[in-house]
Enzyme design. Structure first.
Site, PDB file in Angstrom:
ATOM      1  N   ILE A 261      48.461  53.920  94.052  1.00 18.72           N
ATOM      2  CA  ILE A 261      47.925  52.594  93.241  1.00 18.72           C
ATOM      3  C   ILE A 261      48.517  52.637  91.935  1.00 18.72           C
ATOM      4  CG2 ILE A 261      45.750  51.742  92.485  1.00 18.72           C
ATOM      5  CD1 ILE A 261      44.119  53.654  94.173  1.00 18.72           C
ATOM      6  N   PRO A 262      49.956  52.282  92.080  1.00 19.31           N
ATOM      7  CA  PRO A 262      50.648  51.980  90.811  1.00 19.31           C
ATOM      8  C   PRO A 262      49.870  50.950  89.834  1.00 19.31           C
ATOM      9  CG  PRO A 262      51.822  51.016  92.406  1.00 19.31           C
ATOM     10  CD  PRO A 262      50.690  51.699  93.209  1.00 19.31           C
ATOM     11  N   HIS A 263      49.779  51.000  88.725  1.00 21.24           N
ATOM     12  CA  HIS A 263      49.252  50.249  87.592  1.00 21.24           C
ATOM     13  C   HIS A 263      49.718  50.141  86.229  1.00 21.24           C
ATOM     14  CE1 HIS A 263      47.154  54.130  87.653  1.00 21.24           C
ATOM     15  NE2 HIS A 263      46.982  54.041  86.349  1.00 21.24           N
ATOM     16  N   CYS A 264      49.613  49.255  85.513  1.00 22.98           N
ATOM     17  CA  CYS A 264      50.205  49.298  84.276  1.00 22.98           C
ATOM     18  C   CYS A 264      49.452  48.105  83.552  1.00 22.98           C
ATOM     19  CB  CYS A 264      51.724  48.768  84.138  1.00 22.98           C
ATOM     20  SG  CYS A 264      52.257  47.391  84.630  1.00 22.98           S
TER      21      CYS A 264
END
Length: 156
Positions: free
Chosen positions: A70-73
């Protein structure tokens, strides 16, 4: 009290649901996510999104195990939450906590002023992906429409 509009159904668009994508590496997955968001909204810089995703990964992998990441930024100037769902044709190394390669990716890009609702969304995602049968349904999808339906209509 959480914002009722912040649900997976409301942040994921069919155009940002990609099935059996071929990526050679974690970097390529992140690049593709950034490029795809930029294609949907040209006011958003793919370079900024990519750099922010990479910066977040440097703090610790967003590979949560069992083939899921779950890549997030956060992103300056963004006024909504954007979700991107991808399944990969071949799993890629994502430096996940269990060292397993990843084949389901749900990216989350949130406004710079992200709130507790955004954290709630991450926890909703983690909870969904914790369910083995749900992940298997996603992995078996053959096209983006089916994948989008599987992600947005399933309920615990």
């Amino acid at each position: 009290m959480s914002d009722p509009s912040l649900t997976i159904d409301n942040i994921l668009a069919p155009e940002l649901t990609l099935c059996r994508f071929t990526a050679s590496s974690k970097k390529r997955v992140l690049e593709f996510i950034a490029e795809h968001i930029h294609l949907q909204d040209e006011t958003l810089s793919d370079t900024d999104i990519f750099n922010n995703l990479v910066s977040r990964e440097r703090l610790g992998s967003t590979g949560i195990g069992e083939g899921i990441a779950i890549p997030h930024c956060r992103l300056e100037g963004l006024d909504r939450v954007i979700g991107v769902l991808m399944t990969l044709a071949e799993p890629v190394d994502f430096d996940a906590i269990d060292n397993q390669p990843v084949d389901i990716v749900f990216a989350l890009v949130v406004p710079k002023e992200a709130t507790s609702e955004h954290l709630e969304l991450l926890s909703q995602l983690a909870e969904k992906f914790n369910e083995h049968s749900f992940c298997e349904r996603l992995r078996q999808c053959e096209d983006a429409d089916t994948l989008y339906q599987a992600m947005t209509t399933s309920r615990h």
